[in-house]
Design a protein around this motif. Structure first.
Motif, mmCIF file in Angstrom:
data_model
loop_
_atom_site.group_PDB
_atom_site.id
_atom_site.type_symbol
_atom_site.label_atom_id
_atom_site.label_comp_id
_atom_site.label_asym_id
_atom_site.label_seq_id
_atom_site.Cartn_x
_atom_site.Cartn_y
_atom_site.Cartn_z
ATOM 1 N N ALA A 88 -20.569 -14.907 23.793
ATOM 2 C CA ALA A 88 -19.740 -14.034 22.948
ATOM 3 C C ALA A 88 -20.567 -13.332 21.871
ATOM 4 O O ALA A 88 -20.367 -12.143 21.601
ATOM 5 C CB ALA A 88 -18.627 -14.853 22.305
ATOM 6 N N ALA A 89 -21.510 -14.050 21.273
ATOM 7 C CA ALA A 89 -22.299 -13.454 20.192
ATOM 8 C C ALA A 89 -23.093 -12.262 20.696
ATOM 9 O O ALA A 89 -23.222 -11.248 20.014
ATOM 10 C CB ALA A 89 -23.230 -14.503 19.600
ATOM 11 N N MET A 90 -23.611 -12.363 21.923
ATOM 12 C CA MET A 90 -24.384 -11.259 22.492
ATOM 13 C C MET A 90 -23.489 -10.090 22.862
ATOM 14 O O MET A 90 -23.861 -8.935 22.748
ATOM 15 C CB MET A 90 -25.164 -11.739 23.714
ATOM 16 N N MET A 91 -22.283 -10.428 23.298
ATOM 17 C CA MET A 91 -21.336 -9.390 23.701
ATOM 18 C C MET A 91 -20.861 -8.560 22.506
ATOM 19 O O MET A 91 -20.670 -7.351 22.614
ATOM 20 C CB MET A 91 -20.104 -10.039 24.370
ATOM 21 N N PHE A 92 -20.668 -9.240 21.353
ATOM 22 C CA PHE A 92 -19.999 -8.551 20.252
ATOM 23 C C PHE A 92 -20.879 -8.273 19.040
ATOM 24 O O PHE A 92 -20.420 -7.719 18.052
ATOM 25 C CB PHE A 92 -18.757 -9.348 19.833
ATOM 26 N N ALA A 93 -22.147 -8.677 19.123
ATOM 27 C CA ALA A 93 -23.036 -8.491 17.971
ATOM 28 C C ALA A 93 -23.127 -7.021 17.558
ATOM 29 O O ALA A 93 -23.063 -6.683 16.383
ATOM 30 C CB ALA A 93 -24.416 -9.048 18.291
ATOM 31 N N ALA A 152 -15.940 -15.455 27.617
ATOM 32 C CA ALA A 152 -16.592 -16.004 28.805
ATOM 33 C C ALA A 152 -17.285 -17.316 28.454
ATOM 34 O O ALA A 152 -18.150 -17.355 27.587
ATOM 35 C CB ALA A 152 -17.605 -15.002 29.341
ATOM 36 N N LEU A 153 -16.868 -18.367 29.149
ATOM 37 C CA LEU A 153 -17.507 -19.669 28.948
ATOM 38 C C LEU A 153 -18.105 -20.110 30.263
ATOM 39 O O LEU A 153 -17.498 -19.936 31.316
ATOM 40 C CB LEU A 153 -16.482 -20.701 28.485
ATOM 41 N N GLU A 154 -19.278 -20.666 30.212
ATOM 42 C CA GLU A 154 -19.850 -21.167 31.450
ATOM 43 C C GLU A 154 -20.518 -22.513 31.230
ATOM 44 O O GLU A 154 -20.723 -22.954 30.106
ATOM 45 C CB GLU A 154 -20.810 -20.155 32.040
#
Length: 550
Positions: free
Chosen positions: A42-47, A26-28
């Motif tokens: 992404a870092a928050m999603m997959f940490a 997801a890019l915004e």
RNA sequence: GCGCCCAUAGCUCAAUCGGAUAGAGCGACAGCCUUCUAAGCUGUAGGUUUCAGGUUCGAUUCCUGAUGGGCGCACCA
């Protein structure tokens, strides 16, 4: 070169090194400029998956991204673990060149190239002129059809009507009564008749031509004359708004082809219909399982005539069979429940509804002098759409109807719409366009060679206003994508407001035509052209004109 | 009574599949035209996102309930 794809690919491979496979990055675009040009969560999603804390994980990802590169000048961790990317100015200068090259095509997408869409809207029966209550749907459909075309669809614009039902009989009786009243003032007008002035006009035309010869001819002549007059009126209004339907689909053709009968038989065969009180009922309560209060509905009256539901179902089946990739209906909020019944019937006959989408718009309140304008159907003179167009102008009406999200109530301030001043939001956008046109006209006098100058140095565009204007212009295709997938043309307007705002700021801080510095003038003129392109293309989608002068 | 939709600045409305300090216009107040269109620009003021809970790293956004408004509940379309 698409910067989002570029970043997405980099993130994907960095995640893969950490053992995480994903397709959905997801890019915004952050609202706040200090948070970079593109940001990823992404870092928050997959940490969690990586067994790490978001911020630490983000740091690690950034280290393995291989930046800076030619498009990305840097990336940093911010807030709870966002990765914010900063894009080089040269990327946006490249985009500027792309806008100039594509020009009228800039923003057109090919995601739906080769696909077909059918949009059915307006669809008022020819019992009178279009009134302001039809306005929102009319304008919305126009913009949505444009939007679909901009994403590559071949769009069929369709109008569905019924000239054989009860409403048309009422019109015929109303015209007949007005006709008789011309020479028999005491002749009674039907209680449920259409009381609009136009009915008298139709009657007057018939009297003019036939005098009193039609007294004993029955309804047919009156119905025909009424229908013709009403359709002419409707088509005239639609044409004024720049709408031309490709197909006027008459419900009667469904009876003639025997398809109504077929559907009726099929319902019976499938055990979905039954007879009660001499009428035929559809088991809507079974078809609409998730709706607890659903009741069975009559599809054929005890008189033998179908209700609107049955032909509506058959009509949708007809559209499905025609093979469109997308079938769109636009309804007002008052039809929210009924369309579900119709689609349930279609599904009950074994058809796939996945191609059908329905847009519901909420009602419009017209406000004048701070008070709501009454729109009662009983009133002798309803506010017709034509009168509204006379009062506020076609562009303003189109803009006002489309500027808000369809799913909220719309307040249409007639005083504000009439206002030919800075209060009126339409003019803010159109003024930006006209202002650019003025500058370009001046440039043809002062620097006529700019048109043919081959090597323009876009690196001279480096003022903050120039950079942010280039940035906003570069995302137009993304905005079209978002507006089209949500079927929400107001998103285009919100965006164009930003474009106009950025342009005006640029204009105030940077002189475009400067004979002392021709190189910079050339570059700025190109920036003006690109801004004009985006505004004009956006206007085309929402359906308003792009004035060269104001 | 039942169902669906809505509730964000004084007013009309935005807010990217849940993102960071919730943004515009109008209205109010204070500035900017001897230079390319002042229908413009700059600044100030204005918010417990109706209320009460819940879900989670994080809620205007999702869930539950309440309150207020719109629409619908025909053998009209």
């Amino acid at each position: 070169m698409d910067i989002k794809k570029h970043i997405s690919a980099k993130l994907k491979s960095a995640l893969k090194e950490c053992g995480i496979e994903t397709d959905s990055i997801a890019l915004e675009r952050p609202k706040e400029g200090s948070n970079g040009d593109i940001s990823s969560n992404a870092a928050m999603m997959f940490a969690k998956k990586a067994g790490s804390k978001p911020r630490e994980f983000a740091e690690g990802l950034i280290a393995s991204l291989g930046i800076p590169d030619s498009y990305i000048t840097g990336a940093e961790v911010a807030g709870p673990g966002f990765i914010n990317f900063f894009i080089s100015d040269n990327y946006f200068r490249d985009k500027l060149a792309e806008i100039l090259e594509k020009s009228a095509e800039y923003g057109r997408l090919d995601v739906n190239k080769g696909k077909t869409a059918n949009l059915e809207w307006v669809s008022a029966n020819p019992t009178g002129p279009l009134h302001t209550g039809h306005g929102r749907q009319t304008a919305l459909g126009k913009a949505i059809a444009n939007l679909l075309e901009w994403t590559g669809y071949t769009v069929t614009r369709e109008y569905y009507y019924n000239d054989a039902g009860k409403q048309m009989e009422t019109l015929a009786r109303s015209v007949y009564a007005r006709y008789r009243q011309i020479f028999e003032p005491e002749f009674p007008f039907p209680e449920d008749g259409y009381s609009g002035e136009y009915v008298k006009e139709i009657a007057g035309m018939l009297f003019e031509k036939y005098r009193d010869e039609l007294v004993d001819t029955g309804d047919k002549k009156f119905k025909e004359a009424g229908e013709e007059w009403c359709f002419n009126s409707i088509r005239y209004t639609l044409k004024r708004m720049g709408i031309i339907h490709n197909i006027f689909f008459n419900e009667t053709s469904l009876y003639e082809s025997g398809k109504i009968k077929e559907a009726l038989e099929e319902f019976e065969k499938r055990g979905l219909s039954y007879k009660k009180d001499d009428a035929i009922w559809l088991k809507t309560s079974e078809l609409l399982k998730d709706k607890k209060d659903a009741k069975d509905k009559v599809i054929v009256k005890s008189t033998g005539e179908p209700t609107y539901r049955l032909p509506d179902m058959v009509y949708h089946i007809d559209k499905i069979k025609r093979g469109y990739d997308l079938i769109l209906d636009i309804f007002g909020a008052d039809h929210r429940d009924t369309y579900k019944e119709v689609l349930a019937g279609v599904e009950g006959l074994g058809y796939d509804l996945s191609k059908i989408k329905v847009i519901i718009h909420q009602m419009v309140t017209f406000v004048q002098d701070g008070k709501p304008v009454k729109m009662s159907k009983r009133a002798d003179n309803v506010y017709s759409l034509d009168e509204l167009l006379d009062d506020v102008g076609v562009d303003v009406a189109q803009f006002f109807f489309v500027m808000r999200s369809a799913n909220t109530h719309l307040e249409f301030d007639i005083e504000l719409a009439k206002e030919q001043s800075d209060k009126n939001p339409v003019f803010y956008l159109q003024y930006a366009h006209a202002r650019i046109c003025g500058i370009l006209r001046n440039a043809l006098e002062a620097l006529p060679e700019y048109k043919n100058t081959q090597s323009i140095n876009f690196e001279l565009l480096k003022a903050p206003e120039e950079i942010s204007l280039m940035k906003i212009l570069s995302i137009f295709p993304e905005v079209v994508t978002a507006a089209a997938s949500a079927l929400e043309p107001h998103k285009i307007i919100t965006y164009l407001n930003e474009v106009a705002e950025n342009y005006h700021k640029f204009y105030h801080n940077n002189r475009v035509i400067n004979l002392e510095d021709k190189e910079t003038s050339y570059a700025r003129l190109k920036l003006c052209e690109a801004s004009k392109t985006v505004l004009k293309n956006g206007f085309e989608i929402i359906g308003i004109s792009a004035p060269e002068r104001m």
